[in-house]
Design a protein around this motif. Structure first.
Motif, PDB file in Angstrom:
ATOM      1  N   ARG A 169       0.810  -1.202   0.000  1.00  0.00           N
ATOM      2  CA  ARG A 169       0.000   0.000   0.000  1.00  0.00           C
ATOM      3  C   ARG A 169       0.853   1.265   0.000  1.00  0.00           C
ATOM      4  N   ALA A 170       1.969   1.264   0.707  1.00  0.00           N
ATOM      5  CA  ALA A 170       2.842   2.444   0.761  1.00  0.00           C
ATOM      6  C   ALA A 170       3.409   2.768  -0.614  1.00  0.00           C
ATOM      7  N   ALA A 171       3.724   1.714  -1.383  1.00  0.00           N
ATOM      8  CA  ALA A 171       4.257   1.939  -2.726  1.00  0.00           C
ATOM      9  C   ALA A 171       3.217   2.591  -3.621  1.00  0.00           C
ATOM     10  N   ALA A 172       1.970   2.114  -3.531  1.00  0.00           N
ATOM     11  CA  ALA A 172       0.895   2.688  -4.347  1.00  0.00           C
ATOM     12  C   ALA A 172       0.671   4.155  -3.983  1.00  0.00           C
ATOM     13  N   THR A 173       0.719   4.428  -2.685  1.00  0.00           N
ATOM     14  CA  THR A 173       0.533   5.815  -2.232  1.00  0.00           C
ATOM     15  C   THR A 173       1.640   6.719  -2.756  1.00  0.00           C
ATOM     16  N   SER A 174       2.888   6.234  -2.679  1.00  0.00           N
ATOM     17  CA  SER A 174       4.026   7.017  -3.146  1.00  0.00           C
ATOM     18  C   SER A 174       3.954   7.268  -4.653  1.00  0.00           C
ATOM     19  N   VAL A 175       3.600   6.217  -5.403  1.00  0.00           N
ATOM     20  CA  VAL A 175       3.508   6.341  -6.871  1.00  0.00           C
ATOM     21  C   VAL A 175       2.397   7.304  -7.258  1.00  0.00           C
ATOM     22  N   LEU A 176       1.243   7.190  -6.604  1.00  0.00           N
ATOM     23  CA  LEU A 176       0.119   8.069  -6.923  1.00  0.00           C
ATOM     24  C   LEU A 176       0.431   9.522  -6.585  1.00  0.00           C
ATOM     25  N   ALA A 177       1.151   9.738  -5.481  1.00  0.00           N
ATOM     26  CA  ALA A 177       1.534  11.104  -5.118  1.00  0.00           C
ATOM     27  C   ALA A 177       2.473  11.705  -6.153  1.00  0.00           C
ATOM     28  N   THR A 178       3.475  10.925  -6.539  1.00  0.00           N
ATOM     29  CA  THR A 178       4.421  11.406  -7.560  1.00  0.00           C
ATOM     30  C   THR A 178       3.719  11.638  -8.884  1.00  0.00           C
ATOM     31  N   LEU A 179       2.820  10.705  -9.242  1.00  0.00           N
ATOM     32  CA  LEU A 179       2.075  10.835 -10.494  1.00  0.00           C
ATOM     33  C   LEU A 179       1.174  12.066 -10.467  1.00  0.00           C
ATOM     34  N   ILE A 203      -3.385  17.239  -0.097  1.00  0.00           N
ATOM     35  CA  ILE A 203      -4.280  16.670   0.917  1.00  0.00           C
ATOM     36  C   ILE A 203      -4.124  15.154   0.976  1.00  0.00           C
ATOM     37  N   ASN A 204      -4.030  14.520  -0.201  1.00  0.00           N
ATOM     38  CA  ASN A 204      -3.834  13.068  -0.241  1.00  0.00           C
ATOM     39  C   ASN A 204      -2.488  12.681   0.379  1.00  0.00           C
ATOM     40  N   ILE A 205      -1.448  13.455   0.092  1.00  0.00           N
ATOM     41  CA  ILE A 205      -0.133  13.174   0.674  1.00  0.00           C
ATOM     42  C   ILE A 205      -0.169  13.373   2.190  1.00  0.00           C
ATOM     43  N   PHE A 206      -0.879  14.398   2.630  1.00  0.00           N
ATOM     44  CA  PHE A 206      -0.997  14.661   4.060  1.00  0.00           C
ATOM     45  C   PHE A 206      -1.610  13.465   4.785  1.00  0.00           C
ATOM     46  N   ASN A 207      -2.701  12.942   4.243  1.00  0.00           N
ATOM     47  CA  ASN A 207      -3.383  11.814   4.885  1.00  0.00           C
ATOM     48  C   ASN A 207      -2.518  10.552   4.865  1.00  0.00           C
ATOM     49  N   SER A 208      -1.869  10.302   3.728  1.00  0.00           N
ATOM     50  CA  SER A 208      -1.033   9.100   3.629  1.00  0.00           C
ATOM     51  C   SER A 208       0.203   9.208   4.518  1.00  0.00           C
ATOM     52  N   MET A 209       0.760  10.409   4.658  1.00  0.00           N
ATOM     53  CA  MET A 209       1.937  10.588   5.489  1.00  0.00           C
ATOM     54  C   MET A 209       1.597  10.429   6.973  1.00  0.00           C
ATOM     55  N   ILE A 246       5.189  20.762   2.052  1.00  0.00           N
ATOM     56  CA  ILE A 246       4.389  21.370   3.118  1.00  0.00           C
ATOM     57  C   ILE A 246       3.446  20.340   3.734  1.00  0.00           C
ATOM     58  N   ALA A 247       2.856  19.490   2.879  1.00  0.00           N
ATOM     59  CA  ALA A 247       1.942  18.460   3.381  1.00  0.00           C
ATOM     60  C   ALA A 247       2.664  17.502   4.320  1.00  0.00           C
ATOM     61  N   CYS A 248       3.869  17.087   3.947  1.00  0.00           N
ATOM     62  CA  CYS A 248       4.638  16.168   4.793  1.00  0.00           C
ATOM     63  C   CYS A 248       5.086  16.843   6.083  1.00  0.00           C
ATOM     64  N   TYR A 249       5.372  18.118   6.009  1.00  0.00           N
ATOM     65  CA  TYR A 249       5.804  18.839   7.203  1.00  0.00           C
ATOM     66  C   TYR A 249       4.697  18.853   8.257  1.00  0.00           C
ATOM     67  N   PHE A 250       3.489  19.214   7.838  1.00  0.00           N
ATOM     68  CA  PHE A 250       2.382  19.279   8.796  1.00  0.00           C
ATOM     69  C   PHE A 250       1.915  17.890   9.222  1.00  0.00           C
ATOM     70  N   ALA A 251       2.006  16.920   8.312  1.00  0.00           N
ATOM     71  CA  ALA A 251       1.595  15.564   8.668  1.00  0.00           C
ATOM     72  C   ALA A 251       2.528  14.943   9.700  1.00  0.00           C
TER      73      ALA A 251
END
Length: 432
Positions: free
Chosen positions: A21-31, A288-294, A412-417
């Motif tokens: 699941r982490a790989a899918a999240t990372s790929v989707l964020a980059t995409l 927002i998606n990166i924030f939730n996944s992080m 910024i999303a990763c910082y706040f997450a």
């Protein structure tokens, strides 16, 4: 602890998260970042091309980059020499030319009437200015104003008057001072050419005559203007300041092209900025998606975080591991997006034509399956051909700005997450 371990741990986490699941999240964020950057660059490039096609026509045909007025006749030669000999202006100014303008109501032999703006210029101007020549495409006849009774009309203006090359028109009403007859049936001209430009207002309202016509019909009070064209339109304010501060006649009136086209330019600017804001919402959704996944990733890594903290790492250093991942995601996505965006922008005609053929193929196939009798009537969407005809223009300052949006949004999303790490207590985690 040596801070280099932050990069090492970040790299290790990235390797572990390449599956599941982490790989899918990372790929989707980059995409998401990649598609956002690509979309923004392509849309802004096409919008730039669309807007600049109008602006270029206005600058080269209508307003010039700068216009000078209220200059005494005794100072005209001195001003031309100043523009030619000044070391700074010599590198900025492409051409300097004089012209007259007046409003008129034209009447053709058939009785058709149409208001127009008549501009008197040098008969050789069209052939001396290559940019002016490129913007005014002669559809019929030639740009011939070598004699006082020749006139060149815009295509829409000629259509409104119902005239062709060789037909006669009369300037029935002509603006001017007290020394000019408002109404006259004797200001007759023969149409020597009809042009078309990239701006419909010029096609429908502009016509050109010999500059001697102005002296003959416009009256002595009609003010001569001097148009200045620059190599770079962004130098307009610098050149204006140079003229104002260094020319011997400080009362000279100089205006830029933005002053003459303020409402039009402001409209285009607002339109472009609003489009930029709307498309930039892509980055907000991705962030927002990166924030939730992080946040989920931080929770899953709480045991590792506790180990790092027990070994002496501060909460801020542990937080930097996740922030660095956000930076890496944004950088990779933005880099790929920039490459794709530039490739598509510089080949926009090929892309739009390809999309037109693909859409036509799908539409034809669907019609063939659902209603075969109508299949022969399916044609390609002409809108894509219009888009393909617009030369996209890439402004690299905008590309840099879009890239920064793409990099900063996940950062910024990763910082706040990951701020929850600062509140995490080691004892509570180790007891779980």
């Amino acid at each position: 602890m040596n801070k280099s371990w932050i990069f090492y741990v970040c790299k290790r986490f990235s390797r572990v998260d390449r599956t599941g699941r982490a790989a899918a999240t990372s790929v989707l964020a980059t995409l998401g970042i990649c598609l956002g950057v690509t979309t923004l660059i392509v849309i802004m490039s096409v919008m730039n091309g669309f807007q600049m096609s109008f602006i270029d026509t206005i600058l080269e045909v209508s307003s010039y980059h700068l216009q000078v007025s209220d200059l005494p006749e005794s100072k005209e030669k001195e001003f031309f020499d100043f523009c030619k000999n000044d070391s700074y202006l010599n590198s900025k100014v492409k051409s300097v030319s004089e012209f007259y303008e007046a409003q008129t109501l034209m009447v053709s032999e058939s009785g058709a009437e149409c208001a127009a703006l008549i501009r008197a210029i040098s008969p050789d101007y069209y052939y001396e200015d290559s940019e002016f020549q490129n913007e005014l495409v002669m559809t019929r006849g030639s740009f011939n104003i070598s004699t006082d009774d020749y006139i060149v009309l815009g295509s829409s203006l000629a259509r409104s008057l119902d005239v062709e090359v060789g037909d006669e028109i009369n300037l029935f009403v002509l603006s001017g001072g007290n020394d000019v007859s408002l109404f006259s049936n004797d200001r007759k001209f023969y149409v020597s050419g009809i042009f078309a430009s990239g701006y419909s207002e010029i096609n429908s309202s502009y016509c050109f005559v010999n500059i001697d016509v102005a002296k003959k019909y416009f009256g002595e009070k009609n003010q001569k203007r001097i148009g200045i064209k620059l190599f770079n339109s962004e130098d307009d304010l610098k050149v204006l300041s140079r003229i104002k501060n260094n020319f011997s006649y400080p009362e000279i009136n100089v205006k830029t092209w933005q002053d003459y086209n303020k409402s039009f330019y402001s409209t285009l600017k607002i339109e472009k900025n609003m489009l930029l804001v709307l498309i930039a919402l892509i980055f907000v959704v991705v962030a927002i998606n990166i924030f939730n996944s992080m946040r989920r990733l931080v929770f899953e890594r709480r045991s590792e975080i506790a180990v790092f903290s027990s070994l002496g790492a501060s909460p801020v250093q542990v937080q930097m591991i996740f922030v660095l991942r956000g930076l890496l995601t944004g950088f990779i996505g933005a880099a790929i997006g920039v490459v794709l965006g530039l490739i598509i922008s510089y080949n926009s005609d090929v892309v739009f034509n390809l999309v037109a053929k693909i859409m036509f193929a799908f539409e034809y196939l669907f019609t063939l399956i659902t209603n075969p009798d109508f299949a022969p009537f399916v044609t390609e969407n002409s809108t894509y051909a219009l888009y393909a005809s617009i030369p996209a223009r890439v402004f690299y300052d905008e590309v840099v700005l879009i890239s920064l949006f793409g990099i900063l949004s996940p950062l910024i999303a990763c910082y706040f997450a990951s701020k929850s790490i600062l509140k995490m207590k080691i004892v509570e985690v180790l007891h779980e």
